[in-house]
Design a protein around this motif. Structure first.
Motif, PDB file in Angstrom:
ATOM      1  N   PRO A  57      20.379   8.602  58.479  1.00 35.98           N
ATOM      2  CA  PRO A  57      21.158   9.021  58.833  1.00 35.98           C
ATOM      3  C   PRO A  57      20.959  10.572  58.338  1.00 35.98           C
ATOM      4  N   GLY A  58      19.651  10.641  58.715  1.00 35.52           N
ATOM      5  CA  GLY A  58      19.052  11.918  59.327  1.00 35.52           C
ATOM      6  C   GLY A  58      19.831  12.995  60.130  1.00 35.52           C
ATOM      7  N   LEU A  59      20.455  11.751  60.845  1.00 34.57           N
ATOM      8  CA  LEU A  59      21.093  12.759  62.312  1.00 34.57           C
ATOM      9  C   LEU A  59      22.380  13.635  61.839  1.00 34.57           C
ATOM     10  N   ARG A  60      22.080  14.076  63.138  1.00 32.58           N
ATOM     11  CA  ARG A  60      24.087  14.919  63.074  1.00 32.58           C
ATOM     12  C   ARG A  60      24.680  13.581  63.691  1.00 32.58           C
ATOM     13  N   ALA A  61      25.891  13.916  63.757  1.00 29.51           N
ATOM     14  CA  ALA A  61      26.782  13.373  64.279  1.00 29.51           C
ATOM     15  C   ALA A  61      26.559  12.678  66.065  1.00 29.51           C
ATOM     16  N   ASP A  62      26.472  14.046  67.100  1.00 35.72           N
ATOM     17  CA  ASP A  62      25.982  13.599  67.466  1.00 35.72           C
ATOM     18  C   ASP A  62      25.194  13.192  68.334  1.00 35.72           C
ATOM     19  N   ALA A  63      23.630  13.733  67.657  1.00 33.56           N
ATOM     20  CA  ALA A  63      22.627  12.874  67.347  1.00 33.56           C
ATOM     21  C   ALA A  63      22.775  11.839  67.625  1.00 33.56           C
ATOM     22  N   GLN A  64      23.375  11.261  66.583  1.00 33.34           N
ATOM     23  CA  GLN A  64      23.848  10.220  67.103  1.00 33.34           C
ATOM     24  C   GLN A  64      24.101   8.935  67.953  1.00 33.34           C
ATOM     25  N   MET A  65      25.305  10.213  68.088  1.00 35.38           N
ATOM     26  CA  MET A  65      26.321   9.042  69.195  1.00 35.38           C
ATOM     27  C   MET A  65      25.132   9.088  70.271  1.00 35.38           C
ATOM     28  N   ASN A  66      24.333  10.125  70.782  1.00 37.15           N
ATOM     29  CA  ASN A  66      23.782  10.065  71.787  1.00 37.15           C
ATOM     30  C   ASN A  66      22.521   8.975  71.844  1.00 37.15           C
ATOM     31  N   ARG A  67      22.179   8.561  70.742  1.00 29.91           N
ATOM     32  CA  ARG A  67      21.763   7.991  70.240  1.00 29.91           C
ATOM     33  C   ARG A  67      21.699   6.278  70.194  1.00 29.91           C
TER      34      ARG A  67
END
Length: 202
Positions: free
Chosen positions: A19-29
């Motif tokens: 939940p600490g990641l931005r949506a784009d960062a979570q998508m990349n992960r």
């Protein structure tokens, strides 16, 4: 929810989202973990990290920011694949009869084991260093099988005299045999035989 890559958490596989990641960062992960699972299953733990980044559609710098070492990526991939597989048991029961859900889940288990097999050289040391990870993973897999097994017994479709632990051991044997033969079709045939054996016969 905890970050699956956080090695300070002793509880084993965790939520694959952060939940600490931005949506784009979570998508990349998410894309990196999906790409790494495919690459490890196909070419093993020594596969090029640059190739994984390219497969995920991100730069190598993005990969290293999330997973500074190869071991970090392997551990996160293992955690993510375990969590996804175990969570899918309840989801499958929402749309499939228990026997069909069990057949689909066991097929996905074999794919999971192939990914794990691809990480075989590096994963043992990670599991040894990570206290509780192996036991937690096994417990999650057991509970996932038990979820489908219970639904199947209640529906009158599955035998009640075969415990989830036996099913998990049988699946491990099938994965070992098929992996040794490098024959995915053999795994599917053995799964069909196992499902027949688990089906209730009145």
């Amino acid at each position: 929810m905890t970050d699956p890559t956080n090695t300070s958490d002793p509880t084993g596989p965790a939520d694959p989202t952060d939940p600490g990641l931005r949506a784009d960062a979570q998508m990349n992960r998410d894309r990196l973990l999906e790409a790494s699972a495919e690459a490890f299953a196909q070419t093993g733990a020594d596969t090029s990290l640059k190739a994984i980044a390219q497969r995920a559609g991100v730069g190598i710098g993005t990969l290293y920011r999330r997973f500074p070492t190869r071991e970090d990526l392997i551990e996160a991939t293992y955690r993510n694949e375990t969590t996804k597989l175990c969570r899918s048991a309840a989801t499958l029961l929402e749309s499939l009869d228990p026997i069909l859900a069990l057949r689909k889940w066991t097929n996905d288990f074999i794919d999971y084991m192939l990914t794990k097999h691809g990480m075989a050289d590096a994963l043992p040391s990670i599991l040894a260093a990570r206290e509780g990870l192996r036991a937690s993973s096994r417990s999650m897999l057991h509970d996932a099988i038990e979820t489908i097994r219970t639904a199947g017994i209640e529906a009158g479709e599955l035998r009640a005299d075969v415990p989830a632990e036996d099913v998990l051991m049988a699946l491990g044997g099938i994965a070992l045999i098929a992996g040794g033969e490098h024959d995915r079709a053999l795994a599917s045939r053995l799964l069909d035989l196992m499902i027949v054996g688990l089906t209730r016969r009145d």
